[in-house]
Motif scaffolding. Structure first.
Motif, short mmCIF file in Angstrom:
data_model
loop_
_atom_site.label_atom_id
_atom_site.label_comp_id
_atom_site.label_asym_id
_atom_site.label_seq_id
_atom_site.Cartn_x
_atom_site.Cartn_y
_atom_site.Cartn_z
N SER A 13 -13.23 49.63 -1.78
CA SER A 13 -14.38 48.89 -2.30
C SER A 13 -13.96 47.46 -2.64
O SER A 13 -12.82 47.21 -3.02
CB SER A 13 -14.93 49.57 -3.55
OG SER A 13 -15.51 50.80 -3.23
N ALA A 55 -15.56 44.35 -4.97
CA ALA A 55 -16.58 43.90 -5.91
C ALA A 55 -16.58 42.38 -5.96
O ALA A 55 -15.54 41.75 -6.15
CB ALA A 55 -16.30 44.46 -7.30
N SER A 103 -18.19 38.72 -7.49
CA SER A 103 -18.83 38.12 -8.66
C SER A 103 -18.77 36.61 -8.56
O SER A 103 -17.96 36.06 -7.80
CB SER A 103 -18.15 38.60 -9.95
OG SER A 103 -16.80 38.21 -9.97
N ASP A 142 -23.69 46.45 -0.14
CA ASP A 142 -24.85 46.61 -1.01
C ASP A 142 -24.98 45.30 -1.77
O ASP A 142 -24.31 45.08 -2.78
CB ASP A 142 -24.64 47.79 -1.97
CG ASP A 142 -25.88 48.10 -2.79
OD1 ASP A 142 -26.67 47.17 -3.06
OD2 ASP A 142 -26.05 49.26 -3.16
N LYS A 155 -25.84 45.40 -5.49
CA LYS A 155 -24.74 45.78 -6.38
C LYS A 155 -23.55 44.84 -6.28
O LYS A 155 -22.62 44.91 -7.09
CB LYS A 155 -24.28 47.21 -6.06
CG LYS A 155 -25.32 48.27 -6.36
CD LYS A 155 -24.76 49.67 -6.08
CE LYS A 155 -25.79 50.75 -6.42
NZ LYS A 155 -25.28 52.11 -6.13
N THR A 209 -21.33 44.70 -3.75
CA THR A 209 -20.15 45.42 -3.28
C THR A 209 -20.11 45.53 -1.76
O THR A 209 -21.15 45.55 -1.09
CB THR A 209 -20.10 46.84 -3.85
OG1 THR A 209 -21.29 47.54 -3.49
CG2 THR A 209 -20.00 46.81 -5.37
#
Length: 122
Positions: free
Chosen positions: A21, A23, A25, A73, A76, A78
């Motif tokens: 995964s 992530a 930001s 996604d 989200k 991700t």
């Protein structure tokens, strides 16, 4: 600049699956093409998979076609790399990267995560 953090690496046996995964930001994920790259010891960093801004299209290195799947996604923030039927030659540090344009080259990506180690034993 988008901040990327990978997770999900580990030591596994050949033939099993692993899910990485990434992530994101700091910026809106849908503004970026996302890619996964990997670097084995003593080798150049190489392209693994990439996915377009909306996720409508993706591309893969020949060595992982049919075994790896990239998805995203945007809500989200991700990006995921599903890796099935892993082989010892998949052993590498895997990096998530972001680009404002479609690219399958390392030079096309400006923002990179710190990487996550994947080790596949035979």
């Amino acid at each position: 600049q988008v901040h990327l953090v990978e997770s999900g690496g580990g030591l596994v046996q050949a033939g099993v699956s692993l899910r990485l995964s990434c992530a994101a930001s700091g910026r809106t994920l849908s503004d970026y093409v996302m890619g996964w790259f990997r670097q084995a010891p003593g080798k150049e960093r190489e392209f693994v998979a990439a996915i377009t801004w909306s996720g409508s299209m993706s591309d893969y290195a020949d060595s992982v076609v049919g075994r790896f799947t990239i998805s995203r996604d945007n809500a989200k923030g991700t990006v995921t790399l599903q890796m099935d039927n892993l082989k010892p030659e998949d052993t590498a540090v895997y990096y998530c990267a972001a680009s404002s344009m479609w690219s399958t080259s390392t030079q096309g990506y400006n923002d990179w995560g710190q990487g996550t180690q994947v080790t596949v034993s035979s």
